[in-house]
Motif scaffolding. Structure first.
Motif, PDB file in Angstrom:
ATOM      1  N   ASP A 156       0.896  -1.004  -0.025  1.00 52.86           N
ATOM      2  CA  ASP A 156      -0.076  -0.157  -0.206  1.00 52.86           C
ATOM      3  C   ASP A 156       0.996   1.288  -0.026  1.00 52.86           C
ATOM      4  O   ASP A 156       0.959   1.778   1.063  1.00 52.86           O
ATOM      5  CB  ASP A 156      -0.958  -0.008   1.298  1.00 52.86           C
ATOM      6  CG  ASP A 156      -1.836  -1.354   1.081  1.00 52.86           C
ATOM      7  OD1 ASP A 156      -2.649  -1.445   0.228  1.00 52.86           O
ATOM      8  OD2 ASP A 156      -2.039  -1.856   2.413  1.00 52.86           O
ATOM      9  N   GLN A 158       2.805   4.709   0.231  1.00 49.89           N
ATOM     10  CA  GLN A 158       2.508   5.961   0.485  1.00 49.89           C
ATOM     11  C   GLN A 158       3.422   6.918   0.234  1.00 49.89           C
ATOM     12  O   GLN A 158       4.829   6.724   0.536  1.00 49.89           O
ATOM     13  CB  GLN A 158       2.343   5.914   2.375  1.00 49.89           C
ATOM     14  CG  GLN A 158       1.221   4.831   2.756  1.00 49.89           C
ATOM     15  CD  GLN A 158       1.260   5.025   4.262  1.00 49.89           C
ATOM     16  OE1 GLN A 158       1.777   3.748   4.909  1.00 49.89           O
ATOM     17  NE2 GLN A 158       0.910   6.165   4.824  1.00 49.89           N
ATOM     18  N   THR A 160       5.314   9.585   1.300  1.00 48.60           N
ATOM     19  CA  THR A 160       5.422  10.492   2.408  1.00 48.60           C
ATOM     20  C   THR A 160       6.146  11.568   2.062  1.00 48.60           C
ATOM     21  O   THR A 160       6.545  11.861   0.836  1.00 48.60           O
ATOM     22  CB  THR A 160       6.119   9.630   3.470  1.00 48.60           C
ATOM     23  OG1 THR A 160       7.277   8.954   3.148  1.00 48.60           O
ATOM     24  CG2 THR A 160       5.209   8.557   4.065  1.00 48.60           C
ATOM     25  N   ASN A 172      -0.974  11.717   1.179  1.00 43.62           N
ATOM     26  CA  ASN A 172       0.101  10.608   1.634  1.00 43.62           C
ATOM     27  C   ASN A 172      -0.198   9.527   2.334  1.00 43.62           C
ATOM     28  O   ASN A 172       0.454   8.692   2.977  1.00 43.62           O
ATOM     29  CB  ASN A 172       1.142  11.719   2.613  1.00 43.62           C
ATOM     30  CG  ASN A 172       1.609  12.755   1.937  1.00 43.62           C
ATOM     31  OD1 ASN A 172       1.583  13.970   2.484  1.00 43.62           O
ATOM     32  ND2 ASN A 172       2.151  12.665   0.592  1.00 43.62           N
ATOM     33  N   SER A 173      -1.610   9.046   2.156  1.00 44.84           N
ATOM     34  CA  SER A 173      -2.028   8.063   2.791  1.00 44.84           C
ATOM     35  C   SER A 173      -1.825   6.864   1.960  1.00 44.84           C
ATOM     36  O   SER A 173      -1.311   6.727   0.965  1.00 44.84           O
ATOM     37  CB  SER A 173      -3.457   8.055   3.175  1.00 44.84           C
ATOM     38  OG  SER A 173      -4.252   8.327   1.884  1.00 44.84           O
ATOM     39  N   ALA A 174      -2.032   5.717   2.621  1.00 50.13           N
ATOM     40  CA  ALA A 174      -1.726   4.274   2.017  1.00 50.13           C
ATOM     41  C   ALA A 174      -2.667   4.295   0.656  1.00 50.13           C
ATOM     42  O   ALA A 174      -3.589   4.635   0.664  1.00 50.13           O
ATOM     43  CB  ALA A 174      -2.220   3.299   3.023  1.00 50.13           C
ATOM     44  N   ASN A 175      -1.794   3.297  -0.185  1.00 49.92           N
ATOM     45  CA  ASN A 175      -2.094   3.289  -1.453  1.00 49.92           C
ATOM     46  C   ASN A 175      -2.752   4.328  -2.284  1.00 49.92           C
ATOM     47  O   ASN A 175      -3.830   4.221  -3.023  1.00 49.92           O
ATOM     48  CB  ASN A 175      -3.524   2.533  -1.270  1.00 49.92           C
ATOM     49  CG  ASN A 175      -3.683   1.461  -2.552  1.00 49.92           C
ATOM     50  OD1 ASN A 175      -2.641   1.118  -3.327  1.00 49.92           O
ATOM     51  ND2 ASN A 175      -4.891   1.120  -2.948  1.00 49.92           N
ATOM     52  N   SER A 176      -1.816   5.548  -2.129  1.00 50.64           N
ATOM     53  CA  SER A 176      -2.438   6.769  -2.890  1.00 50.64           C
ATOM     54  C   SER A 176      -1.757   6.819  -3.982  1.00 50.64           C
ATOM     55  O   SER A 176      -1.907   7.869  -4.957  1.00 50.64           O
ATOM     56  CB  SER A 176      -2.125   8.076  -1.856  1.00 50.64           C
ATOM     57  OG  SER A 176      -0.816   7.959  -1.596  1.00 50.64           O
TER      58      SER A 176
END
Length: 236
Positions: A156, A158, A160, A172-176
């Motif tokens: 997933d 991210q 960052t 910046n969240s998961a799987n973005s």
């Protein structure tokens, strides 16, 4: 060997050696200087009736020959150095002949409302994602951010803050991120090929887009800073 023969041998050899490697140049200069010291007739050094030579003109000649040699060696060294730098800096950028994109708002994904950008390679050269830089400009707010350092690893991925420069307009969240810029995507070999896509999300908190708002997405070849594509997308 006569004075004229010595002159031809020394000057001709020096010209020949001046085009060779620095070590060969120095060796050639040393032999030319030796000829100057042993035969006064070289370059018009006066000869007395008793066969001896007037050495007063030899030192300036030697100094001139050595100065020429130093200049030749420095020119060869600096020329090679500059050529090496030029080769390193002139890495050609791939040619992306065509790309398309879309910007979708209010996409329900994992329970949230997302602003998704999807870019597809339509024609041209493959692009190594390690050298790809994605620049996003939001005209209505003046924000501009860059995303790079692909592929983003993990199941997933991210992106960052270490992947972001400028304004952080990215989610910046998961799987973005997905597609060619995500390491775990099934269709990627760390290259953005014709027919491949990559996708990322613009953070709602950083930029709230309304229908009709425009976003400019620019693909940049990082090593050369050349523009690969520039798309103006309208939110829908």
């Amino acid at each position: 060997m006569s004075g004229s023969e010595t002159r031809w041998w020394s000057i001709g050899s020096l010209r020949q050696w001046s085009t060779g490697p620095p070590r060969q140049v120095v060796s050639g200069v040393a032999r030319a200087v030796d000829a100057v010291g042993s035969r006064g007739s070289l370059l018009g050094v006066p000869t007395h009736l008793d066969g001896t030579h007037d050495r007063r003109g030899v030192s300036p000649v030697i100094a001139t020959v050595l100065l020429v040699a130093v200049v030749v060696v420095l020119a060869a060294t600096l020329g090679g150095f500059a050529l090496g730098i030029d080769e390193e800096l002139s890495e050609p950028a791939p040619n992306v002949a065509s790309a398309s994109g879309e910007l979708r708002r209010n996409v329900i994904d994992d329970g949230g409302t997302d602003q998704i950008v999807r870019i597809t390679h339509e024609g041209g050269d493959p692009v190594a994602v390690s050298g790809l830089v994605i620049q996003v400009t939001v005209p209505k707010t003046g924000q501009r951010g860059r995303l790079s350092g692909f592929p983003v690893p993990g199941d997933d991925p991210q992106p960052t803050e270490e992947y972001v420069s400028g304004d952080d307009v990215f989610d910046n969240s998961a799987n973005s991120v997905s597609g060619s810029i995500g390491a775990e995507s099934p269709d990627t070999d760390d290259t953005w090929n014709v027919g491949d896509f990559f996708q990322f999300r613009i953070a709602n908190g950083a930029v709230s887009l309304s229908a009709g708002d425009r976003v400019v997405v620019t693909g940049i070849h990082g090593p050369s800073e050349s523009t690969l594509f520039r798309l103006t997308l309208t939110a829908r």
